[in-house]
Write a protein that holds these residues in place. Structure first.
Motif, PDB file in Angstrom:
ATOM      1  N   LYS A   1     -17.152 -31.150  35.881  1.00  0.00           N
ATOM      2  CA  LYS A   1     -16.116 -30.575  35.735  1.00  0.00           C
ATOM      3  C   LYS A   1     -15.397 -31.535  34.438  1.00  0.00           C
ATOM      4  CE  LYS A   1     -14.514 -28.700  40.058  1.00  0.00           C
ATOM      5  NZ  LYS A   1     -15.895 -28.681  40.668  1.00  0.00           N
ATOM      6  N   VAL A   2     -15.366 -32.838  34.477  1.00  0.00           N
ATOM      7  CA  VAL A   2     -14.993 -33.518  33.286  1.00  0.00           C
ATOM      8  C   VAL A   2     -15.956 -33.162  31.968  1.00  0.00           C
ATOM      9  CG1 VAL A   2     -15.110 -35.838  32.343  1.00  0.00           C
ATOM     10  CG2 VAL A   2     -14.162 -35.454  34.802  1.00  0.00           C
ATOM     11  N   ALA A   3     -17.299 -33.445  32.278  1.00  0.00           N
ATOM     12  CA  ALA A   3     -18.152 -32.936  31.033  1.00  0.00           C
ATOM     13  C   ALA A   3     -17.991 -31.550  30.703  1.00  0.00           C
ATOM     14  CB  ALA A   3     -19.709 -32.917  31.831  1.00  0.00           C
ATOM     15  N   TRP A   4     -17.707 -30.388  31.493  1.00  0.00           N
ATOM     16  CA  TRP A   4     -17.537 -28.974  31.247  1.00  0.00           C
ATOM     17  C   TRP A   4     -16.242 -29.141  30.115  1.00  0.00           C
ATOM     18  CZ3 TRP A   4     -19.724 -24.424  31.613  1.00  0.00           C
ATOM     19  CH2 TRP A   4     -19.167 -23.306  31.488  1.00  0.00           C
ATOM     20  N   LYS A   5     -15.341 -29.862  30.481  1.00  0.00           N
ATOM     21  CA  LYS A   5     -14.102 -29.860  29.413  1.00  0.00           C
ATOM     22  C   LYS A   5     -14.428 -30.687  28.127  1.00  0.00           C
ATOM     23  CE  LYS A   5     -10.475 -29.037  32.995  1.00  0.00           C
ATOM     24  NZ  LYS A   5      -9.386 -29.461  33.654  1.00  0.00           N
ATOM     25  N   ALA A   6     -15.131 -31.903  28.398  1.00  0.00           N
ATOM     26  CA  ALA A   6     -15.161 -32.792  27.524  1.00  0.00           C
ATOM     27  C   ALA A   6     -16.534 -32.594  26.147  1.00  0.00           C
ATOM     28  CB  ALA A   6     -15.491 -34.223  27.972  1.00  0.00           C
ATOM     29  N   LEU A   7     -17.272 -31.916  26.920  1.00  0.00           N
ATOM     30  CA  LEU A   7     -18.639 -31.675  26.032  1.00  0.00           C
ATOM     31  C   LEU A   7     -18.518 -30.043  25.498  1.00  0.00           C
ATOM     32  CD1 LEU A   7     -21.408 -33.280  28.182  1.00  0.00           C
ATOM     33  CD2 LEU A   7     -20.059 -34.274  26.322  1.00  0.00           C
TER      34      LEU A   7
ATOM     35  N   SER B   1     -19.384 -28.712  22.768  1.00  0.00           N
ATOM     36  CA  SER B   1     -20.300 -27.943  22.143  1.00  0.00           C
ATOM     37  C   SER B   1     -21.640 -27.816  22.824  1.00  0.00           C
ATOM     38  CB  SER B   1     -21.076 -28.974  20.873  1.00  0.00           C
ATOM     39  OG  SER B   1     -21.939 -28.864  20.255  1.00  0.00           O
ATOM     40  N   ARG B   2     -21.845 -28.579  24.043  1.00  0.00           N
ATOM     41  CA  ARG B   2     -23.009 -28.281  25.038  1.00  0.00           C
ATOM     42  C   ARG B   2     -22.538 -27.058  25.664  1.00  0.00           C
ATOM     43  NH1 ARG B   2     -27.681 -31.102  23.878  1.00  0.00           N
ATOM     44  NH2 ARG B   2     -27.182 -33.215  23.380  1.00  0.00           N
ATOM     45  N   ARG B   3     -21.298 -27.097  25.910  1.00  0.00           N
ATOM     46  CA  ARG B   3     -20.634 -26.038  26.888  1.00  0.00           C
ATOM     47  C   ARG B   3     -20.913 -24.724  26.088  1.00  0.00           C
ATOM     48  NH1 ARG B   3     -15.100 -26.921  27.552  1.00  0.00           N
ATOM     49  NH2 ARG B   3     -14.638 -25.612  25.610  1.00  0.00           N
ATOM     50  N   LYS B   4     -20.332 -24.692  24.854  1.00  0.00           N
ATOM     51  CA  LYS B   4     -20.562 -23.242  24.249  1.00  0.00           C
ATOM     52  C   LYS B   4     -22.313 -23.005  24.174  1.00  0.00           C
ATOM     53  CE  LYS B   4     -16.602 -24.016  21.235  1.00  0.00           C
ATOM     54  NZ  LYS B   4     -16.046 -24.051  19.977  1.00  0.00           N
ATOM     55  N   THR B   5     -23.121 -24.057  23.955  1.00  0.00           N
ATOM     56  CA  THR B   5     -24.514 -23.740  23.569  1.00  0.00           C
ATOM     57  C   THR B   5     -25.148 -23.093  24.920  1.00  0.00           C
ATOM     58  OG1 THR B   5     -24.932 -25.505  21.887  1.00  0.00           O
ATOM     59  CG2 THR B   5     -26.792 -24.675  23.096  1.00  0.00           C
ATOM     60  N   THR B   6     -24.668 -23.675  26.093  1.00  0.00           N
ATOM     61  CA  THR B   6     -25.288 -23.283  27.653  1.00  0.00           C
ATOM     62  C   THR B   6     -24.925 -21.776  27.726  1.00  0.00           C
ATOM     63  OG1 THR B   6     -25.143 -25.475  28.228  1.00  0.00           O
ATOM     64  CG2 THR B   6     -25.021 -23.566  29.923  1.00  0.00           C
ATOM     65  N   ILE B   7     -23.307 -21.526  27.333  1.00  0.00           N
ATOM     66  CA  ILE B   7     -22.889 -20.182  27.672  1.00  0.00           C
ATOM     67  C   ILE B   7     -23.931 -19.220  26.689  1.00  0.00           C
ATOM     68  CG2 ILE B   7     -21.167 -18.686  27.314  1.00  0.00           C
ATOM     69  CD1 ILE B   7     -19.346 -21.022  28.326  1.00  0.00           C
ATOM     70  N   ARG B   8     -23.877 -19.644  25.322  1.00  0.00           N
ATOM     71  CA  ARG B   8     -24.507 -18.641  24.577  1.00  0.00           C
ATOM     72  C   ARG B   8     -26.121 -18.334  25.042  1.00  0.00           C
ATOM     73  NH1 ARG B   8     -24.618 -14.492  22.280  1.00  0.00           N
ATOM     74  NH2 ARG B   8     -25.398 -13.971  20.334  1.00  0.00           N
ATOM     75  N   ASN B   9     -26.704 -19.402  25.477  1.00  0.00           N
ATOM     76  CA  ASN B   9     -28.238 -19.317  25.779  1.00  0.00           C
ATOM     77  C   ASN B   9     -28.211 -18.415  27.128  1.00  0.00           C
ATOM     78  OD1 ASN B   9     -29.323 -20.969  23.920  1.00  0.00           O
ATOM     79  ND2 ASN B   9     -29.204 -22.834  25.053  1.00  0.00           N
ATOM     80  N   LEU B  10     -27.321 -18.554  27.764  1.00  0.00           N
ATOM     81  CA  LEU B  10     -27.422 -17.535  29.162  1.00  0.00           C
ATOM     82  C   LEU B  10     -27.033 -16.178  28.608  1.00  0.00           C
ATOM     83  CD1 LEU B  10     -25.713 -19.917  31.568  1.00  0.00           C
ATOM     84  CD2 LEU B  10     -28.060 -19.410  31.764  1.00  0.00           C
ATOM     85  N   GLU B  11     -26.057 -16.128  27.751  1.00  0.00           N
ATOM     86  CA  GLU B  11     -25.818 -14.571  27.230  1.00  0.00           C
ATOM     87  C   GLU B  11     -27.145 -14.079  26.628  1.00  0.00           C
ATOM     88  OE1 GLU B  11     -21.126 -15.194  26.253  1.00  0.00           O
ATOM     89  OE2 GLU B  11     -22.472 -15.550  24.703  1.00  0.00           O
TER      90      GLU B  11
END
Length: 309
Positions: free
Chosen positions: A51-57, A59-69
């Motif tokens: 949960k901390v990483a989800w909020k802090a990272l 760029s990684r969060r956006k990349t993960t979501i975009r890849n899954l999309e």
């Protein structure tokens, strides 16, 4: 990196005691404490850290979501969001699983299952490229596999020399040899000696080292170096996949070895790249959220194509 250079990189240096390295030593102590904790507490910590990483990272969060999309266009926005958060949780669980592999390997007792072991046993003295994926199981996947067969790993040296030494020493308990990703001579030598090498051709290193081939229906830069290695050494290619299953309170770890690829490599590198991408895609579909979706798999685009990130 040569064998001599790798040995030197694994040695302790008195300069590692300088203040600039103190943060790493403190982090190491914290991780060793984490490693001795019961799994139930490790899981809660992983959940919190995710949960901390989800909020802090961001760029990684956006990349993960975009890849899954891009790879799962039929999923709803809510499903994509849920899967992306699960990827972050699996990433943190993978950290604790790696710590257990390094410092508390007995934790995996009676939790490991292997399927298709005969495929690598039948290879006997022939070199084998174990074609795998970058999963969130990290070194835990390597550890569970090493309970059944020896293999080398392709390794990217860390920029920080202390961190590089620590990781090398931990991985030395799992892998027979660690070969630098640019050490083609080392890879060829290992395969010619009949070793198995875990090799993951599932990241985007541009077109200087690969070709464009479909991955989940999207053109992606795909590595082709393994084709050259196999042609030179006459090695076999055996797909390898490891994943976690079962209730989180009692996780079970599975190793899947598939039959050696026939007529591979062929004369067509794009056809071969497409074939390997499909193998990796099918592996990922077994446990989609245990893949490292936070890498920019589609960063290379051909002229005229819109950017994905």
């Amino acid at each position: 990196m040569s064998a001599e250079q790798q040995l030197e990189a694994s040695k302790f240096q008195w300069s590692f005691l300088l203040p600039k390295y103190w943060g790493i030593w403190i982090a190491l102590l914290v991780l060793m404490v984490f490693a001795i904790l019961p799994w139930s507490i490790q899981w809660r910590l992983a959940d919190l850290l995710s949960k901390v990483a989800w909020k802090a990272l961001k760029s990684r969060r956006k990349t993960t979501i975009r890849n899954l999309e891009v790879c799962f266009p039929n999923k709803s926005e809510l499903e994509i969001q849920k899967d992306a958060q699960q990827v972050f949780l699996n990433m943190m669980l993978g950290l604790f699983e790696a710590l257990n592999a390094w410092y508390k390997p007995s934790w995996f007792k009676n939790r490991i299952h292997i399927h298709g072991l005969q495929h690598i046993q039948n290879a006997q003295q022939q070199g084998v490229l174990l074609l795998g994926t970058h999963t969130t199981l990290l070194d835990a996947g390597g550890f569970v596999s090493s309970r059944f067969f020896d293999f080398d790993v392709v390794y990217r040296p860390q920029n920080n020399p202390l961190l590089d030494m620590l990781i090398r020493r931990c991985r030395a308990t799992i892998y027979k040899n660690q070969i630098g990703k640019d050490d083609m001579k080392g890879l060829i030598h290992s395969l010619r000696k009949g070793h198995a090498i875990w090799y993951s051709p599932d990241q985007d290193f541009g077109l200087k080292q690969g070709v464009m081939a479909p991955f989940f229906g999207v053109q992606a830069a795909t590595l082709t170096a393994h084709r050259r290695l196999m042609k030179i050494t006459k090695a076999l290619a055996i797909p390898l996949f490891f994943y976690r299953e079962g209730d989180i309170t009692n996780p079970q770890y599975h190793i899947l070895l598939e039959p050696p690829l026939e007529n591979f490599p062929s004369l067509d590198e794009i056809e071969d790249a497409t074939r390997v991408n499909l193998i990796i895609e099918n592996q990922i579909r077994m446990q989609p959220t245990q893949y490292m979706w936070f890498h920019r798999r589609f960063k290379t685009r051909i002229e005229g194509q819109a950017k994905i990130y």
